[in-house]
Scaffold this motif. Structure first.
Motif, PDB file in Angstrom:
ATOM      1  N   MET A   1      -9.183   6.319  19.392  1.00 29.38           N
ATOM      2  CA  MET A   1      -9.733   6.093  18.132  1.00 29.38           C
ATOM      3  C   MET A   1     -10.206   4.628  18.171  1.00 29.38           C
ATOM      4  N   ALA A   2     -11.527   4.521  17.641  1.00 32.02           N
ATOM      5  CA  ALA A   2     -12.066   2.822  17.672  1.00 32.02           C
ATOM      6  C   ALA A   2     -11.720   2.257  16.565  1.00 32.02           C
ATOM      7  N   ILE A   3     -11.603   0.966  16.694  1.00 30.67           N
ATOM      8  CA  ILE A   3     -11.446  -0.051  15.666  1.00 30.67           C
ATOM      9  C   ILE A   3     -12.432  -0.036  14.573  1.00 30.67           C
ATOM     10  N   ASN A   4     -11.810  -0.053  13.195  1.00 32.36           N
ATOM     11  CA  ASN A   4     -12.799   0.051  12.153  1.00 32.36           C
ATOM     12  C   ASN A   4     -13.299  -1.363  11.835  1.00 32.36           C
ATOM     13  N   PRO A   5     -14.670  -1.358  11.826  1.00 31.53           N
ATOM     14  CA  PRO A   5     -15.465  -2.521  11.760  1.00 31.53           C
ATOM     15  C   PRO A   5     -15.056  -3.398  10.659  1.00 31.53           C
ATOM     16  N   LEU A   6     -14.487  -2.784   9.728  1.00 34.31           N
ATOM     17  CA  LEU A   6     -14.128  -3.651   8.272  1.00 34.31           C
ATOM     18  C   LEU A   6     -12.937  -4.263   8.456  1.00 34.31           C
ATOM     19  N   ALA A   7     -12.193  -3.944   9.758  1.00 32.65           N
ATOM     20  CA  ALA A   7     -11.031  -4.704  10.084  1.00 32.65           C
ATOM     21  C   ALA A   7     -11.191  -6.198  10.660  1.00 32.65           C
ATOM     22  N   PRO A   8     -10.353  -7.043   9.979  1.00 29.46           N
ATOM     23  CA  PRO A   8     -10.739  -8.674  10.590  1.00 29.46           C
ATOM     24  C   PRO A   8     -10.379  -8.532  12.138  1.00 29.46           C
ATOM     25  N   ASP A   9     -11.285  -9.695  12.387  1.00 30.89           N
ATOM     26  CA  ASP A   9     -11.108  -9.746  14.094  1.00 30.89           C
ATOM     27  C   ASP A   9      -9.902  -9.857  14.827  1.00 30.89           C
ATOM     28  N   TRP A  10      -8.735 -10.445  14.083  1.00 26.11           N
ATOM     29  CA  TRP A  10      -7.331 -10.682  14.569  1.00 26.11           C
ATOM     30  C   TRP A  10      -6.639  -9.400  14.563  1.00 26.11           C
ATOM     31  N   LEU A  11      -6.920  -8.374  13.847  1.00 23.40           N
ATOM     32  CA  LEU A  11      -6.258  -7.056  13.641  1.00 23.40           C
ATOM     33  C   LEU A  11      -6.338  -6.162  14.631  1.00 23.40           C
ATOM     34  N   SER A  12      -5.277  -5.813  15.447  1.00 23.94           N
ATOM     35  CA  SER A  12      -5.724  -4.818  16.542  1.00 23.94           C
ATOM     36  C   SER A  12      -5.209  -3.410  16.085  1.00 23.94           C
ATOM     37  N   LEU A  13      -5.875  -2.276  16.728  1.00 19.98           N
ATOM     38  CA  LEU A  13      -5.682  -0.999  16.412  1.00 19.98           C
ATOM     39  C   LEU A  13      -4.328  -0.716  17.072  1.00 19.98           C
ATOM     40  N   PRO A  14      -3.209  -0.422  16.316  1.00 15.13           N
ATOM     41  CA  PRO A  14      -1.974  -0.123  17.004  1.00 15.13           C
ATOM     42  C   PRO A  14      -2.009   1.264  17.953  1.00 15.13           C
ATOM     43  N   ALA A  15      -1.374   1.121  18.719  1.00 12.76           N
ATOM     44  CA  ALA A  15      -1.025   2.614  19.829  1.00 12.76           C
ATOM     45  C   ALA A  15      -0.191   3.295  18.651  1.00 12.76           C
ATOM     46  N   ASP A  16       0.964   2.846  17.934  1.00 12.73           N
ATOM     47  CA  ASP A  16       1.745   3.548  17.080  1.00 12.73           C
ATOM     48  C   ASP A  16       1.912   2.704  15.803  1.00 12.73           C
ATOM     49  N   ALA A  17       1.154   3.448  14.664  1.00 15.92           N
ATOM     50  CA  ALA A  17       1.229   2.788  13.392  1.00 15.92           C
ATOM     51  C   ALA A  17       2.645   2.875  12.699  1.00 15.92           C
ATOM     52  N   ASN A  18       3.513   3.207  13.440  1.00 21.29           N
ATOM     53  CA  ASN A  18       4.913   3.239  12.801  1.00 21.29           C
ATOM     54  C   ASN A  18       5.741   2.140  13.454  1.00 21.29           C
ATOM     55  N   ALA A  19       5.001   1.829  14.799  1.00 21.85           N
ATOM     56  CA  ALA A  19       6.068   0.563  15.430  1.00 21.85           C
ATOM     57  C   ALA A  19       6.290  -0.569  14.496  1.00 21.85           C
ATOM     58  N   LEU A  20       7.524  -1.233  14.637  1.00 19.94           N
ATOM     59  CA  LEU A  20       7.479  -2.497  14.078  1.00 19.94           C
ATOM     60  C   LEU A  20       7.350  -3.586  15.079  1.00 19.94           C
ATOM     61  N   ALA A  21       6.456  -4.299  14.631  1.00 19.04           N
ATOM     62  CA  ALA A  21       5.802  -5.180  15.797  1.00 19.04           C
ATOM     63  C   ALA A  21       7.117  -6.342  16.000  1.00 19.04           C
ATOM     64  N   ALA A  22       7.076  -6.728  17.349  1.00 18.84           N
ATOM     65  CA  ALA A  22       8.261  -7.706  17.621  1.00 18.84           C
ATOM     66  C   ALA A  22       7.837  -9.105  16.963  1.00 18.84           C
ATOM     67  N   GLY A  23       8.994  -9.710  16.417  1.00 23.23           N
ATOM     68  CA  GLY A  23       8.689 -11.001  16.053  1.00 23.23           C
ATOM     69  C   GLY A  23       8.496 -10.951  14.477  1.00 23.23           C
ATOM     70  N   LEU A  24       8.028  -9.819  13.846  1.00 21.17           N
ATOM     71  CA  LEU A  24       7.585  -9.957  12.358  1.00 21.17           C
ATOM     72  C   LEU A  24       8.844  -9.575  11.481  1.00 21.17           C
ATOM     73  N   TRP A  25       9.660  -8.779  11.913  1.00 15.93           N
ATOM     74  CA  TRP A  25      10.882  -8.067  11.234  1.00 15.93           C
ATOM     75  C   TRP A  25      12.190  -8.570  11.312  1.00 15.93           C
ATOM     76  N   PRO A  26      13.017  -8.613  10.342  1.00 18.88           N
ATOM     77  CA  PRO A  26      14.251  -9.095  10.496  1.00 18.88           C
ATOM     78  C   PRO A  26      15.067  -8.417  11.868  1.00 18.88           C
ATOM     79  N   ALA A  27      16.042  -9.426  12.398  1.00 18.70           N
ATOM     80  CA  ALA A  27      16.485  -8.968  13.746  1.00 18.70           C
ATOM     81  C   ALA A  27      17.045  -7.752  13.751  1.00 18.70           C
TER      82      ALA A  27
END
Length: 474
Positions: A1-27
């Motif tokens: 699936m391609a990255i949506n051009p409306l997305a900001p440059d820093w935002l990556s298309l996740p392989a899994d939109a359910n995943a909790l990115a390391a470092g963002l969420w409580p321990a």
């Protein structure tokens, strides 16, 4: 699936939109076997069913571990170079009586900047001797109360405060410890900083004017000058800004030593955290070591004694420990130049998180009540307020089947969300709960419609009674 051009440059298309990115969420944030988000051993649905949404959730173990890590790092690194370090928790980030008790129990002092924050800390049983009082316009009543109860330190912010604090201290028969807030000319944000020679801001005084103010402080028997205080910015990654500021401050510190003792130096706070997967904040242990090395080198080059150091973090302790839960009310696909964006509207917004509207702050969101194999779509999480700028998450990817009734969670909302919360459009401020070891407990109850109407003197008993039947309306 391609990255949506409306997305900001820093935002990556996740392989899994359910995943909790390391470092963002409580321990303690995990997915249960059924796919629900769990924090502190309590699931999102349990929290929503018990306390409602929107809901501020604080991972107590995470917050306290961060407080301990930060305190230990600074104490260890400054002991290594031959001096001490004192850590104040910046209460403006998020202050309740329970959070104040956590910080004190974990060896931190408390930094406050208003009579209200002082009242909360006192209600928590915090010893006034371990508090520092900030503010560019402390009222005469606040100064009087602070000196009366024996507050540890008052940060002098202007020439007028020298006389005001001195008079209050004399009236109560004490010698008040004070610091002087100065502007080093260093302005830092994230990984960038700007060093200037001139200042134009409401806080503090210039380096050039500081010796005159210090002389004025020292002329009063009711004041004891502890040292300089500086705060260079917020959400800072790296130590370069702190290095430049420390160099400038220690040059002034050395000059002031020629005319009297200067036992301390307060370098402020502003240590950054991750709000999105693109953020890479400097680890606290690395930051403490780097700042200690800077102070040691600067003092050695000037052949002056190492001062005791103080720092004032808030966001770095409580920010990542917080999550806000919302319920999705509507979803609305829009087409922008042939590219899709899905608006996901939730039952809160700029009344519980004003930072996106105020600062353009970015946040990250995930579905909290389930997982799904649906393809990720670019979403904008919007609040329910009557403002086009009422955006909670400007851009992130969620599974494309996100639907009304889903619970969503926004990460890293522990700092400056509850503190800045408001009643715009007559929404009550949400409750705050702490989670730990599989249990949740209420720290601050949410506001009801009756709470909001209680301050309106035009309300008759009959209309007030009618409002009680609509407590859940948001």
């Amino acid at each position: 699936m391609a990255i949506n051009p409306l997305a900001p440059d820093w935002l990556s298309l996740p392989a899994d939109a359910n995943a909790l990115a390391a470092g963002l969420w409580p321990a303690t944030a995990t997915r249960t076997a059924s796919g629900e988000l769990s924090i502190g051993g309590v699931t999102a649905s349990e929290l929503a069913n018990t306390f409602g949404t929107p809901l501020y959730v604080i991972d107590e173990a995470d917050a306290r571990a961060r407080a301990n890590t930060l305190r230990t790092a600074f104490e260890t690194e400054f002991a290594r170079i031959g001096t001490t370090a004192k850590v104040y928790y910046a209460g403006k980030a998020f202050l309740t009586t329970e959070i104040a008790r956590w910080m004190v129990a974990d060896g931190l002092n408390i930094d406050i900047c208003s009579g209200g924050e002082l009242a909360v800390a006192l209600a928590a049983g915090v010893d006034p001797a371990i508090m520092g009082f900030h503010g560019n316009n402390k009222s005469l009543a606040e100064i009087d109360e602070a000196t009366r109860i024996g507050i540890g330190t008052i940060v002098i912010d202007s020439p007028a405060e020298v006389e005001r604090v001195a008079a209050a201290a004399a009236r109560h028969g004490i010698v008040q410890n004070v610091r002087l807030r100065v502007n080093s000319g260093v302005h830092a944000h994230t990984h960038e900083f700007l060093a200037t020679a001139h200042e134009d801001q409401k806080f503090g005084i210039t380096l050039e004017n500081a010796p005159t103010l210090v002389a004025a402080i020292r002329s009063h028997d009711s004041l004891r000058f502890l040292g300089l205080h500086c705060h260079i910015g917020s959400q800072i990654f790296g130590a370069d800004g702190f290095a430049e500021s420390a160099s400038r401050l220690l040059a002034l510190h050395a000059e002031l030593l020629l005319t009297g003792p200067v036992p301390e130096l307060n370098l402020g706070g502003g240590f950054g955290i991750a709000y999105t997967s693109a953020d890479s904040p400097t680890p606290i242990t690395e930051l403490a070591a780097r700042i200690a090395d800077i102070v040691a080198a600067e003092c050695a080059s000037r052949e002056i004694p190492l001062p005791a150091i103080a720092v004032e973090p808030g966001r770095a302790i409580i920010g990542p420990a917080g999550v806000t839960l919302y319920e999705v009310g509507t979803t609305k696909p829009v087409d922008v130049g042939g590219h899709p964006r899905l608006y996901v509207s939730v039952d809160g917004g700029m009344s519980d998180n004003a930072r996106p509207a105020l600062y353009g702050a970015d946040y990250s969101v995930r579905i909290a009540s389930r997982v799904t194999e649906a393809e990720p779509v670019l979403v904008r999480v919007a609040g329910k307020h009557c403002e086009s700028g009422d955006i909670v998450v400007d851009a992130d990817y969620l599974p494309g089947d996100v639907t009304p009734g889903d619970l969503v969670a926004v990460a890293a909302t522990g700092a400056y969300c509850w503190s800045l919360s408001n009643n715009y459009n007559y929404l009550g401020r949400p409750p705050v709960v702490a989670v730990t070891d599989g249990a949740a407990r209420l720290l601050v109850r949410g506001e009801t419609i009756s709470d909001l109407l209680a301050r309106d003197t035009g309300i008759t008993p009959a209309s007030a009674s009618a409002s009680e039947t609509k407590e859940s309306v948001r």
